[in-house]
Design a protein around this motif. Structure first.
Motif, PDB file in Angstrom:
ATOM      1  N   GLU A 114      12.853 -11.735 -19.577  1.00 42.64           N
ATOM      2  CA  GLU A 114      11.343 -11.071 -19.504  1.00 42.64           C
ATOM      3  C   GLU A 114      10.659 -10.852 -18.987  1.00 42.64           C
ATOM      4  N   LYS A 115      10.535 -11.254 -17.975  1.00 42.51           N
ATOM      5  CA  LYS A 115       9.504 -11.516 -16.949  1.00 42.51           C
ATOM      6  C   LYS A 115       9.149 -10.146 -16.012  1.00 42.51           C
ATOM      7  N   ARG A 116      10.945  -9.861 -15.820  1.00 45.40           N
ATOM      8  CA  ARG A 116      10.852  -9.124 -14.695  1.00 45.40           C
ATOM      9  C   ARG A 116      10.435  -8.005 -15.253  1.00 45.40           C
ATOM     10  N   SER A 117      10.358  -7.194 -16.922  1.00 42.88           N
ATOM     11  CA  SER A 117       9.487  -5.671 -16.795  1.00 42.88           C
ATOM     12  C   SER A 117       8.913  -5.659 -17.083  1.00 42.88           C
ATOM     13  N   LEU A 118       7.532  -6.991 -16.994  1.00 39.89           N
ATOM     14  CA  LEU A 118       6.163  -6.910 -16.951  1.00 39.89           C
ATOM     15  C   LEU A 118       5.206  -6.356 -16.016  1.00 39.89           C
ATOM     16  N   ALA A 119       5.799  -6.289 -14.802  1.00 40.71           N
ATOM     17  CA  ALA A 119       4.689  -5.501 -13.627  1.00 40.71           C
ATOM     18  C   ALA A 119       6.339  -4.372 -13.150  1.00 40.71           C
ATOM     19  N   PRO A 120       5.881  -3.506 -11.945  1.00 40.06           N
ATOM     20  CA  PRO A 120       6.656  -3.329 -11.036  1.00 40.06           C
ATOM     21  C   PRO A 120       6.999  -4.087 -10.451  1.00 40.06           C
ATOM     22  N   THR A 121       8.607  -3.508  -9.666  1.00 43.18           N
ATOM     23  CA  THR A 121       8.983  -4.325  -8.787  1.00 43.18           C
ATOM     24  C   THR A 121       9.329  -3.622  -7.657  1.00 43.18           C
ATOM     25  N   VAL A 122       9.503  -4.526  -6.859  1.00 46.84           N
ATOM     26  CA  VAL A 122       9.229  -4.225  -5.044  1.00 46.84           C
ATOM     27  C   VAL A 122      10.352  -3.887  -4.527  1.00 46.84           C
ATOM     28  N   GLU A 123      11.076  -2.659  -5.190  1.00 48.86           N
ATOM     29  CA  GLU A 123      11.543  -1.456  -4.752  1.00 48.86           C
ATOM     30  C   GLU A 123      11.039  -0.438  -5.202  1.00 48.86           C
ATOM     31  N   GLU A 124      10.493  -0.734  -6.799  1.00 41.54           N
ATOM     32  CA  GLU A 124       9.770   0.092  -7.226  1.00 41.54           C
ATOM     33  C   GLU A 124       8.123   1.042  -6.096  1.00 41.54           C
ATOM     34  N   LEU A 125       7.822  -0.208  -5.596  1.00 38.48           N
ATOM     35  CA  LEU A 125       6.323  -0.445  -4.676  1.00 38.48           C
ATOM     36  C   LEU A 125       7.295   0.747  -3.070  1.00 38.48           C
ATOM     37  N   ILE A 126       8.381  -0.417  -2.893  1.00 36.62           N
ATOM     38  CA  ILE A 126       9.096   0.349  -1.385  1.00 36.62           C
ATOM     39  C   ILE A 126       9.525   1.797  -1.627  1.00 36.62           C
ATOM     40  N   LYS A 127       9.146   2.226  -2.803  1.00 34.36           N
ATOM     41  CA  LYS A 127       9.564   3.759  -3.224  1.00 34.36           C
ATOM     42  C   LYS A 127       8.603   4.676  -3.169  1.00 34.36           C
ATOM     43  N   ARG A 128       7.322   4.221  -3.862  1.00 34.84           N
ATOM     44  CA  ARG A 128       6.002   5.265  -3.819  1.00 34.84           C
ATOM     45  C   ARG A 128       5.279   4.978  -2.706  1.00 34.84           C
ATOM     46  N   LYS A 129       5.468   6.172  -1.699  1.00 35.74           N
ATOM     47  CA  LYS A 129       4.954   6.231  -0.702  1.00 35.74           C
ATOM     48  C   LYS A 129       4.260   7.342  -0.448  1.00 35.74           C
ATOM     49  N   ILE A 130       3.505   7.708   1.056  1.00 38.52           N
ATOM     50  CA  ILE A 130       2.426   9.064   1.447  1.00 38.52           C
ATOM     51  C   ILE A 130       3.511   8.455   3.090  1.00 38.52           C
ATOM     52  N   LEU A 131       3.337   9.697   3.598  1.00 41.53           N
ATOM     53  CA  LEU A 131       4.098   8.910   4.382  1.00 41.53           C
ATOM     54  C   LEU A 131       2.976   9.311   5.715  1.00 41.53           C
ATOM     55  N   ILE A 132       1.712   9.201   6.631  1.00 35.79           N
ATOM     56  CA  ILE A 132       0.876   9.513   7.295  1.00 35.79           C
ATOM     57  C   ILE A 132       1.303   9.600   9.172  1.00 35.79           C
ATOM     58  N   SER A 133      -0.005  10.690   9.802  1.00 36.33           N
ATOM     59  CA  SER A 133       0.298  10.877  11.268  1.00 36.33           C
ATOM     60  C   SER A 133      -0.313   9.091  11.598  1.00 36.33           C
ATOM     61  N   TYR A 134       0.150   9.090  13.351  1.00 37.29           N
ATOM     62  CA  TYR A 134      -0.473   7.864  14.085  1.00 37.29           C
ATOM     63  C   TYR A 134      -1.856   8.290  13.756  1.00 37.29           C
ATOM     64  N   PRO A 142       0.643  -1.239  -0.296  1.00 38.30           N
ATOM     65  CA  PRO A 142      -0.081   0.043   0.318  1.00 38.30           C
ATOM     66  C   PRO A 142       1.077   1.055  -0.176  1.00 38.30           C
ATOM     67  N   ILE A 143       0.247   2.149  -0.552  1.00 37.61           N
ATOM     68  CA  ILE A 143       1.049   3.288  -0.864  1.00 37.61           C
ATOM     69  C   ILE A 143       1.169   4.044   0.179  1.00 37.61           C
ATOM     70  N   TYR A 144       0.597   3.659   1.559  1.00 40.37           N
ATOM     71  CA  TYR A 144       0.411   4.566   3.272  1.00 40.37           C
ATOM     72  C   TYR A 144       1.458   4.216   3.736  1.00 40.37           C
ATOM     73  N   ARG A 145       2.587   5.437   4.640  1.00 41.95           N
ATOM     74  CA  ARG A 145       3.639   4.148   5.343  1.00 41.95           C
ATOM     75  C   ARG A 145       3.363   5.208   6.662  1.00 41.95           C
ATOM     76  N   ILE A 146       3.780   4.756   7.724  1.00 40.35           N
ATOM     77  CA  ILE A 146       3.810   5.354   8.760  1.00 40.35           C
ATOM     78  C   ILE A 146       5.364   4.822   9.678  1.00 40.35           C
ATOM     79  N   SER A 147       5.924   6.248   9.898  1.00 32.43           N
ATOM     80  CA  SER A 147       7.244   6.235  10.603  1.00 32.43           C
ATOM     81  C   SER A 147       7.421   5.237  11.710  1.00 32.43           C
TER      82      SER A 147
END
Lengths: 353, 134
Positions: A318-338, A17-22
């Motif tokens: 050949e398969k790798r580029s067909l979907a987002p990588t884990v690293e891409e998903l980790i970097k895609r984030k919105i920080l939220i409050s408690y 998911p896009i949301y992260r809490i620190s």
């Protein structure tokens, strides 16, 4: 070296998911020592949005796995969801996910529960189904919106995420599961009673007699039975209740940190429970090269662990580029409050009006 | 408190899970939701198809007040989305700051909870949209 399994990973998919809490935010709210996040190496955790749950995250990861697999959904003969956060107590997650993916009715479908290890059990079941030709291919999903009681140490790590794998013919595979092994006992390290909203854990009991004992025995059993040593593997992925445990269990087994770090996800997204080790494997498949070997050892409380020896094939590129990588998903984030986190995860008690 | 229609949700599952639409083989237009005749030319010579879920935001609005069972989702961004297959749909756009939504933005389908029927009823899932990732 015996080849016991010889079943393929046709496709893999991850969802975070896009949301992260620190961890710093959680420590600030509950007055924890600010050294705790470093001591367990959990920097942030992923938070499922208010309209996300195990069904929706399973769908996301499975879509990516299907994209990479190159097979039609009609070829899937079984759908398994490993989870300990079912949206319904009675009504399968797997049927909803399969329907939404367009997988036809002629199939097996069920939810499996074995704490964080249920999806791994589904992989071992899939090996049997594919080898026996009962199913041409199966879809295995590990997904959780992990629960941690407010103010519990578990709240630093319990997060949301999913990983999915299409298991099938090794000749079409990005990687081949060459051999596998399991080690299971009755060990009460972590549990959640029926109807209880949050789990209980046996504090330090979750470490040595549970996590370490079971993973070490599952991996050593694999090594003894099939003649592997740590030198045979380029990567080692373990279940990740926090960032430190996988490094510690790897060291016990004789693996260098450099082989473990590429598969580490929990410090950045938290412990996704059934997604944990399988997200780590997905992260390694995102970078692995032909003929490299991967050791994977998921663990689930209760308790049990599995060990897989996986060889990467020439089809991985050949398969790798067909979907987002884990690293891409980790970097895609919105920080939220408690506060936003408690709302998203339903921790605010509201009364129906 | 609420009791949504279980049969209605079940009947529409192909539509709400997979964006099933119709394509008219006579006039070449697509439309949603699916029906027995093309709404543009009246032809029954139609195919049932499934959208890939990729599209563009044509218009949008942000809803700050809604009925009680949707309040947890507020603020809700609703978009008029033109799918690449040609038809338009009104649907929520999620995982986005309402201030960053703009017309022409590429979006992709995501399966989400749409309605939760009280504490004991069905959890209804359906397609929403989010900014495209690739």
């Amino acid at each position: 070296m015996a080849s016991a399994d010889n079943v393929g990973i046709l496709g893999w998919g991850a969802y975070i998911p896009i949301y992260r809490i620190s961890s710093d935010e959680i420590a600030r709210v509950w007055g924890f020592d600010d050294k705790i996040p470093d001591s367990i190496w959990v920097e942030e955790k992923a938070v499922g949005a208010i309209d996300e749950d195990t069904v929706t995250m399973s769908w996301e990861a499975s879509r990516y796995a299907l994209m990479r697999s190159g097979i039609d959904p009609s070829e899937i003969g079984a759908v398994f969801v490993g989870t300990e956060s079912k949206p319904y107590s009675v009504k399968p997650t797997a049927t909803i996910v399969a329907e939404a993916l367009g997988i036809p009715p002629k199939k097996l479908a069920s939810d499996l529960e074995f704490a964080c290890r249920a999806a791994s059990e589904a992989i071992r079941i899939s090996i049997g189904l594919v080898k026996s030709q009962i199913a041409k291919a199966t879809l295995v999903i590990g997904a959780d919106t992990a629960q941690g009681a407010p103010g519990d140490l578990l709240e630093f790590s319990a997060s949301s995420g999913a990983a999915a794998y299409i298991i099938g013919n090794p000749n079409q595979a990005a990687a081949v599961i060459v051999a596998s092994n399991s080690y299971i006992t009755d060990t009460p390290d972590f549990w959640r009673r029926d109807g209880a909203p949050y789990p209980e854990h046996g504090e330090i009991f979750t470490g040595e007699p549970a996590y370490f004992h079971h993973i070490v025995n599952a991996v050593n059993g694999l090594f003894e039975e099939y003649g592997f040593t740590p030198k045979d593997f380029d990567y080692a992925v373990f279940h990740q209740p926090n960032g430190k445990f996988p490094l510690q269990v790897g060291a016990k087994l004789g693996f260098d940190r450099e082989k473990i770090l590429p598969g580490i996800v929990t410090p950045y997204v938290g412990n996704t429970y059934n997604g944990s080790a399988l997200l780590g494997l997905a992260k390694v498949l995102d970078i692995a090269k032909e003929d490299e070997w991967i050791l994977v050892a998921p663990f689930g409380s209760g308790a049990g662990a599995d060990a897989y020896a996986i060889r990467v094939t020439d089809k991985i590129e050949e398969k790798r580029s067909l979907a987002p990588t884990v690293e891409e998903l980790i970097k895609r984030k919105i920080l939220i409050s408690y506060g936003e986190y408690t709302k998203m995860r339903g921790k605010i008690r509201k009364y129906e009006r | 408190m609420f009791k949504d229609s279980v049969p209605k949700y079940w009947r529409l599952r192909d539509v709400v899970y997979r964006l099933k639409y119709i394509y008219c083989r006579d006039c070449g237009k697509s439309s949603f939701p699916p029906r027995s005749k093309c709404p543009y030319c009246g032809s029954s010579n139609i195919d049932h198809r499934y959208s890939k879920g990729n599209g563009v935001v044509e218009e949008y609005t942000v809803m700050y007040q809604s009925e009680a069972r949707y309040q947890d989702y507020q603020p809700i961004v609703f978009g008029v989305i033109r799918l690449d297959e040609g038809f338009r749909i009104v649907a929520p756009i999620v995982d986005v700051d309402p201030n960053s939504v703009e017309e022409g933005m590429r979006v992709e389908a995501t399966l989400r909870r749409v309605r939760v029927d009280g504490s004991t009823g069905l959890i209804q899932y359906g397609i929403k949209f989010r900014p495209s990732r690739r």
